[in-house]
Design an enzyme around this catalytic site. Structure first.
Site, PDB file in Angstrom:
ATOM      1  N   CYS A 232      40.269  42.964  24.694  1.00 18.13           N
ATOM      2  CA  CYS A 232      38.816  42.774  24.671  1.00 18.13           C
ATOM      3  C   CYS A 232      38.165  44.004  25.301  1.00 18.13           C
ATOM      4  CB  CYS A 232      38.447  41.534  25.487  1.00 18.13           C
ATOM      5  SG  CYS A 232      38.955  41.709  27.200  1.00 18.13           S
TER       6      CYS A 232
ATOM      7  N   HIS B 172      46.907  40.786  32.507  1.00 17.19           N
ATOM      8  CA  HIS B 172      48.158  40.045  32.423  1.00 17.19           C
ATOM      9  C   HIS B 172      48.977  40.479  31.218  1.00 17.19           C
ATOM     10  CE1 HIS B 172      46.178  36.850  35.062  1.00 17.19           C
ATOM     11  NE2 HIS B 172      47.049  37.522  35.766  1.00 17.19           N
TER      12      HIS B 172
ATOM     13  N   HIS C  90      44.435  31.250  40.060  1.00  8.04           N
ATOM     14  CA  HIS C  90      44.213  32.415  39.193  1.00  8.04           C
ATOM     15  C   HIS C  90      43.370  33.436  39.966  1.00  8.04           C
ATOM     16  CE1 HIS C  90      42.708  34.940  35.928  1.00  8.04           C
ATOM     17  NE2 HIS C  90      43.712  34.482  35.202  1.00  8.04           N
TER      18      HIS C  90
ATOM     19  N   GLU D 237      41.144  35.519  39.207  1.00  5.91           N
ATOM     20  CA  GLU D 237      39.690  35.552  38.984  1.00  5.91           C
ATOM     21  C   GLU D 237      39.014  34.429  39.766  1.00  5.91           C
ATOM     22  OE1 GLU D 237      38.243  35.626  34.850  1.00  5.91           O
ATOM     23  OE2 GLU D 237      36.507  34.515  35.585  1.00  5.91           O
TER      24      GLU D 237
ATOM     25  N   THR E  50      36.049  32.859  33.498  1.00 11.37           N
ATOM     26  CA  THR E  50      35.459  33.281  32.212  1.00 11.37           C
ATOM     27  C   THR E  50      36.330  32.970  30.999  1.00 11.37           C
ATOM     28  OG1 THR E  50      36.416  35.440  32.627  1.00 11.37           O
ATOM     29  CG2 THR E  50      34.083  35.202  33.131  1.00 11.37           C
TER      30      THR E  50
ATOM     31  N   SER F 165      45.665  33.370  31.182  1.00 11.81           N
ATOM     32  CA  SER F 165      44.962  32.106  30.970  1.00 11.81           C
ATOM     33  C   SER F 165      44.387  32.010  29.559  1.00 11.81           C
ATOM     34  CB  SER F 165      43.852  32.017  32.011  1.00 11.81           C
ATOM     35  OG  SER F 165      43.012  30.963  31.763  1.00 11.81           O
ATOM     36  N   ASN F 166      43.771  33.091  29.085  1.00  7.64           N
ATOM     37  CA  ASN F 166      43.118  32.980  27.766  1.00  7.64           C
ATOM     38  C   ASN F 166      44.146  32.840  26.648  1.00  7.64           C
ATOM     39  OD1 ASN F 166      43.124  35.730  26.138  1.00  7.64           O
ATOM     40  ND2 ASN F 166      43.017  36.259  28.302  1.00  7.64           N
TER      41      ASN F 166
ATOM     42  N   SER G  13      44.477  40.325  26.689  1.00  7.52           N
ATOM     43  CA  SER G  13      45.166  41.389  27.424  1.00  7.52           C
ATOM     44  C   SER G  13      46.406  41.885  26.682  1.00  7.52           C
ATOM     45  CB  SER G  13      45.543  40.880  28.817  1.00  7.52           C
ATOM     46  OG  SER G  13      46.129  39.611  28.743  1.00  7.52           O
TER      47      SER G  13
END
Ligand code: SF4
Length: 402
Positions: A56, A86, A176, A178, A241, A310-311, A372
């Protein structure tokens, strides 16, 4: 942090590092796939790549800043407080450039003591806690802050909650990086990982219960001295996020209904602040692309990204909603053979090996990757699948010729 040793915008060396970045992370195969409408057919395998996947904007920026940092400080000791993103490939390239990761002590905290005055310290895309930033400021380090602006946006929200004496309810994972960084900016906070946990909190707000049991349940996910009796009276919603956008919205609505029911419409604004739009665009685009991809006829899905991403995990959860066999892998080495794949099941931290993942007949494979994951890793996975199929075709033709 606002001084000459705090760097938030890189060093104007984007053009200089561009070639290095392309060489390390771009791929001709992905370019070919995109030219072909995100479809590529070889032998009897069709790859369908999600419309939005992989690196991203925030990750691109963070990695580029790390490369620029090495160029700008060629002779200085450089640390990074955590994985910059990550992804194992990116992190190993940084190590190769003598950018060292802080070690982790036995109690799970970072060993900041190895940072000396004059060292350079990079903060990763998901930021750093207030305590870490204070420490580095006092150590007189040069700090290169690659925190994604989407993450800073959530921090601003949480800080506003604190100024207005609201508790931040954060939809995220308490461990996490973040969320650790975000919660460090809140005076009082409670972290809920999913809708189920949010329902428990909502129920406590409406009907009360045992404060001891509540605190036991959320002991790792709330601020020190959290008191559910007084700290759940004025709440604002924030999020990591990269959570599932739909779930963040449901959690926001659940707490809005809860506070409406408890305090009535005229007092709602004194007790509830909504989440706003703080799921980042990139996360949203990748989730939307996955939702659209799973509407197609797919035989298998491969979701590529770091196992602690996570994403990527959320993309995997979306893929599984259609019942298509879906595997979260972190790179080509997870594809052990045409019959064996090593992957991480959803909501787990261990890896498992599954058999017979690649059907022998013509197959359509959906592919996506977390924010990532470099294109090069996605391409290597696809190449490996093609290569396995080619060798099995070769084997069977040799056998039939015998
Ligand atoms: S996923 Fe979103 S918040 Fe995270 S680095 Fe990328 S753009 Fe920023």
């Amino acid at each position: 942090m606002k001084n000459q040793t705090y760097h938030r915008k890189g060093f104007g060396l984007q053009d200089v590092v561009e070639e290095d970045l392309k060489r390390a992370y771009e791929s001709n195969l992905i370019a070919e796939l995109k030219e072909g409408g995100n479809t590529l057919v070889r032998n009897d395998i069709t790859i369908r790549l999600a419309e939005a996947f992989g690196f991203c904007w925030g990750v691109d920026r963070a990695v580029s800043m790390a490369y620029e940092t090495r160029r700008h400080f060629p002779d200085r000791k450089i640390w990074i407080t955590n994985e910059i993103i990550h992804n194992p490939l990116v992190n190993s390239h940084l190590r190769d450039m003598s950018i060292d990761f802080l070690s982790i002590r036995e109690d799970g905290t970072k060993d900041l003591d190895c940072v000396n005055e004059g060292d350079v310290v990079i903060l990763p895309a998901f930021g750093a806690s207030v305590e870490e930033m204070h420490f580095l400021e006092q150590r007189k380090c040069d700090v290169v802050d690659t925190t994604c602006p989407w993450v800073s946006r959530v921090w601003n929200r949480v800080q506003k909650f604190a100024q207005s004496d609201f508790t931040a309810i954060i939809h995220g994972k308490y461990n996490h990086e973040e969320t650790i960084a975000t919660s460090s900016r809140a005076e009082t906070y409670l972290i809920v990982q999913n809708l189920q946990e949010a329902e428990l909190v909502g129920d406590y707000i409406l009907h009360g219960g045992s404060a001891r049991e509540f605190l036991e349940r959320f002991k790792q996910a709330c601020s020190q001295g959290f008191d559910p009796e007084k700290d759940l009276v004025r709440i604002g919603i924030a999020n990591q996020t990269t959570m599932l956008k739909g779930e963040t919205e449901l959690i926001g609505k659940l707490f809005e209904r809860t506070m409406l029911s408890k305090f009535g419409p005229t007092m709602l604004n004194d007790h509830f602040l909504s989440p706003g739009d703080t799921i980042c665009d990139a996360t949203q685009e990748r989730q939307d692309a996955m939702l659209s991809l799973i509407e197609e006829r797919l035989d298998v899905m491969l979701i590529i990204g770091g196992f602690n991403s996570s994403n990527t995990g959320h993309l995997h959860e979306i893929a599984l909603t259609k019942g298509v066999p879906s595997y979260h892998i972190d790179g080509p080495s997870c594809i052990v053979s045409a019959s064996s794949i090593r992957h991480q099941p959803p909501h787990r931290t261990d890896l498992v090996v599954s058999d017979d993942w690649l059907p022998a007949s013509p197959v359509v494979i959906g592919v996506s990757a977390g924010a990532s994951t470099p294109n090069q890793v996605v391409a290597e996975v696809i190449e490996k699948v093609f290569a396995l199929r080619e060798s099995s075709i070769l084997e069977s033709s040799n056998e039939s010729n015998r």
